[in-house]
Design a protein around this motif. Sequence first.
Motif, PDB file in Angstrom:
ATOM      1  N   THR A 322      -2.421  59.818  30.715  1.00 40.11           N
ATOM      2  CA  THR A 322      -3.158  59.569  32.058  1.00 40.11           C
ATOM      3  C   THR A 322      -1.975  59.878  32.954  1.00 40.11           C
ATOM      4  OG1 THR A 322      -3.414  57.759  30.694  1.00 40.11           O
ATOM      5  CG2 THR A 322      -3.474  57.338  33.171  1.00 40.11           C
ATOM      6  N   ILE A 323      -1.979  60.591  33.866  1.00 41.09           N
ATOM      7  CA  ILE A 323      -1.698  60.674  34.889  1.00 41.09           C
ATOM      8  C   ILE A 323      -1.473  60.014  35.952  1.00 41.09           C
ATOM      9  CG2 ILE A 323      -1.481  62.505  36.696  1.00 41.09           C
ATOM     10  CD1 ILE A 323      -2.646  65.355  35.201  1.00 41.09           C
ATOM     11  N   PRO A 324       0.276  59.596  36.240  1.00 41.64           N
ATOM     12  CA  PRO A 324       0.067  58.340  36.988  1.00 41.64           C
ATOM     13  C   PRO A 324      -0.217  58.224  38.374  1.00 41.64           C
ATOM     14  CG  PRO A 324       2.348  58.730  36.204  1.00 41.64           C
ATOM     15  CD  PRO A 324       1.189  60.255  35.881  1.00 41.64           C
ATOM     16  N   ASP A 325      -1.098  57.649  39.695  1.00 40.86           N
ATOM     17  CA  ASP A 325      -2.292  57.350  40.394  1.00 40.86           C
ATOM     18  C   ASP A 325      -1.205  58.383  41.828  1.00 40.86           C
ATOM     19  OD1 ASP A 325      -3.998  56.030  39.396  1.00 40.86           O
ATOM     20  OD2 ASP A 325      -3.227  54.674  39.905  1.00 40.86           O
ATOM     21  N   ALA A 326       0.542  57.575  41.543  1.00 38.86           N
ATOM     22  CA  ALA A 326       0.883  58.724  42.866  1.00 38.86           C
ATOM     23  C   ALA A 326       1.172  60.250  43.088  1.00 38.86           C
ATOM     24  CB  ALA A 326       2.707  57.716  42.407  1.00 38.86           C
ATOM     25  N   ILE A 327       1.575  60.600  41.299  1.00 39.20           N
ATOM     26  CA  ILE A 327       0.899  61.404  41.376  1.00 39.20           C
ATOM     27  C   ILE A 327      -0.898  62.702  41.996  1.00 39.20           C
ATOM     28  CG2 ILE A 327       1.187  63.741  39.562  1.00 39.20           C
ATOM     29  CD1 ILE A 327       3.548  62.207  38.251  1.00 39.20           C
ATOM     30  N   GLN A 328      -1.479  61.990  41.297  1.00 41.46           N
ATOM     31  CA  GLN A 328      -2.620  61.715  42.115  1.00 41.46           C
ATOM     32  C   GLN A 328      -2.564  62.303  43.311  1.00 41.46           C
ATOM     33  OE1 GLN A 328      -6.188  60.731  39.310  1.00 41.46           O
ATOM     34  NE2 GLN A 328      -4.975  60.272  37.991  1.00 41.46           N
ATOM     35  N   SER A 329      -2.332  61.236  43.688  1.00 43.21           N
ATOM     36  CA  SER A 329      -1.997  61.508  45.194  1.00 43.21           C
ATOM     37  C   SER A 329      -1.611  62.556  46.158  1.00 43.21           C
ATOM     38  CB  SER A 329      -2.240  59.426  45.966  1.00 43.21           C
ATOM     39  OG  SER A 329      -1.010  59.368  45.553  1.00 43.21           O
TER      40      SER A 329
END
Length: 336
Positions: A322-329
Amino acid sequence: MKYPCFFPKTLVLPALLSATLLGCGSNQELDEYGDPTATDVPYVAVTQIVEHPALDAVRDGLKDKLKEEGYEADSSLKWEWESAQGQAANAAQIAQKFVGDAPDLIVAIATPSAQAVVGSTDTIPVVFSAVTDPVGAELVPSLEASGGTVTGVSDLSPIDEHLALVADIVPDAKTVGVIYNAGESNSVSLLALLKTEAEAQGFTLQEATVSSSADVATAAKSLVGKVDVIYVPTDNTVVSALEAVIQVGNENKLPVFAGDTDSVERGAIATASFDYYEVGRQTGAMVVRILGGEKPGDIPVELANTVDLAINLKAAAAMGVTIPDAIQSSADQVFE
């Protein structure tokens, strides 16, 4: 009107005789009517070690930049391109052929092709592109203006950012498997950097070497059970067979990271890398300068100047990550 190369002397005007002699007595090529063809357009020959999306993007960016600057293939530019199909022997043959053809300039995409060309001529201007370590590959003595006939664009990977990205996405990872071709000097340089950065960031490396694309699947399988993630550097042999690594990653829930954006689009989880199309355009701008009269030896080697964060959400899910939200954003490119 098309004039033949023979006229009765009494009918030939001086101007016509002069034009006829230029067409028939010079070394110019003649068209089907016996007229001289245009020989004053620049001739650029391009050699590429292998076809895969990143290097193809370099070629496309180069060609588009040249067209934008008024050098259009098959009209205002003689353009010739050859792929070595991943074989060093082919790269050497292409280099020798191009040198014999005497183009105005040779562009060599990727380290093996650049080494073949630079080893074949010291008179024809050479611009390399997507070369990791041009000094280590002995293409130029330094990144400064060399005074010789060679310059180009380096795509030295930000290895520190790659490993930091692995740590952020797979925080429990301790051992990184790396697949590379020890016969590619660019990969040897990257491995040296990788060892330094791995030690600094607390990773252990597990190496798997290949000599051809046919070895890649076996090399990837050999890492299963021994590593926490697989890292694929910008190694031309491995990247050309990337799907074999992705398959091993998917089947074994083993996260695969890469050194270039195109590999992320093809199924790796993430990278911080260059837009290789822009690398091609950057190379094209350098070629334009040389075609305009600048000497390659007066132009310093340039580093690829744009780094983007790319992630593949579908690939991450397939490999159990699961790619962390911070990296996705913060990602510049997201593939789903």
